[in-house]
Design a protein around this motif. Sequence first.
Motif, PDB file in Angstrom:
ATOM      1  N   ALA A   1     -99.653 -27.553  92.108  1.00  0.00           N
ATOM      2  CA  ALA A   1     -98.748 -27.062  91.069  1.00  0.00           C
ATOM      3  C   ALA A   1     -98.938 -25.559  90.913  1.00  0.00           C
ATOM      4  O   ALA A   1    -100.061 -25.070  90.886  1.00  0.00           O
ATOM      5  N   VAL A   2     -97.817 -24.847  90.839  1.00  0.00           N
ATOM      6  CA  VAL A   2     -97.826 -23.407  90.631  1.00  0.00           C
ATOM      7  C   VAL A   2     -96.806 -23.108  89.540  1.00  0.00           C
ATOM      8  O   VAL A   2     -95.662 -23.544  89.625  1.00  0.00           O
ATOM      9  N   GLU A   3     -97.224 -22.385  88.523  1.00  0.00           N
ATOM     10  CA  GLU A   3     -96.313 -22.036  87.438  1.00  0.00           C
ATOM     11  C   GLU A   3     -95.712 -20.666  87.720  1.00  0.00           C
ATOM     12  O   GLU A   3     -96.416 -19.670  87.820  1.00  0.00           O
ATOM     13  N   LEU A   4     -94.387 -20.640  87.893  1.00  0.00           N
ATOM     14  CA  LEU A   4     -93.660 -19.418  88.191  1.00  0.00           C
ATOM     15  C   LEU A   4     -92.615 -19.158  87.115  1.00  0.00           C
ATOM     16  O   LEU A   4     -92.092 -20.099  86.531  1.00  0.00           O
ATOM     17  N   THR A   5     -92.304 -17.887  86.915  1.00  0.00           N
ATOM     18  CA  THR A   5     -91.171 -17.564  86.053  1.00  0.00           C
ATOM     19  C   THR A   5     -89.891 -17.812  86.858  1.00  0.00           C
ATOM     20  O   THR A   5     -89.937 -17.943  88.082  1.00  0.00           O
TER      21      THR A   5
ATOM     22  N   GLU B   1     -89.575 -15.094  89.396  1.00  0.00           N
ATOM     23  CA  GLU B   1     -90.482 -15.257  90.536  1.00  0.00           C
ATOM     24  C   GLU B   1     -89.946 -16.301  91.503  1.00  0.00           C
ATOM     25  O   GLU B   1     -89.973 -16.093  92.716  1.00  0.00           O
ATOM     26  N   ALA B   2     -89.458 -17.411  90.978  1.00  0.00           N
ATOM     27  CA  ALA B   2     -88.905 -18.452  91.844  1.00  0.00           C
ATOM     28  C   ALA B   2     -87.695 -17.927  92.605  1.00  0.00           C
ATOM     29  O   ALA B   2     -87.546 -18.155  93.805  1.00  0.00           O
TER      30      ALA B   2
ATOM     31  N   ALA C   1     -95.295 -13.565  92.627  1.00  0.00           N
ATOM     32  CA  ALA C   1     -95.061 -14.979  92.931  1.00  0.00           C
ATOM     33  C   ALA C   1     -95.853 -15.406  94.160  1.00  0.00           C
ATOM     34  O   ALA C   1     -96.473 -16.474  94.174  1.00  0.00           O
TER      35      ALA C   1
ATOM     36  N   LYS D   1     -99.476 -15.876  93.254  1.00  0.00           N
ATOM     37  CA  LYS D   1     -99.722 -17.134  92.539  1.00  0.00           C
ATOM     38  C   LYS D   1     -99.794 -18.312  93.500  1.00  0.00           C
ATOM     39  O   LYS D   1    -100.672 -19.175  93.385  1.00  0.00           O
TER      40      LYS D   1
ATOM     41  N   ALA E   1    -103.164 -20.594  94.415  1.00  0.00           N
ATOM     42  CA  ALA E   1    -103.153 -22.052  94.257  1.00  0.00           C
ATOM     43  C   ALA E   1    -103.639 -22.734  95.533  1.00  0.00           C
ATOM     44  O   ALA E   1    -104.416 -23.691  95.482  1.00  0.00           O
TER      45      ALA E   1
END
Length: 58
Positions: A15-19, A22-23, A41, A44, A48
Amino acid sequence: MGDLFTIPQGEKKIAVELTIKEAMALMGQQFPYGSEVKAAAQQKVRQAVERQYEIVSN
């Protein structure tokens, strides 16, 4: 075309949390005055993967 190499546990999910920005940057969207968005991005995602495989980055 076959795989050139095998990645152990390559189908395991992380799991990677992106704005949203960023995505979108990873999808190829260009942002004026925002060249650091894609780099953030990518960092991140890299972190991970490194955590998953306990890789020490240079």
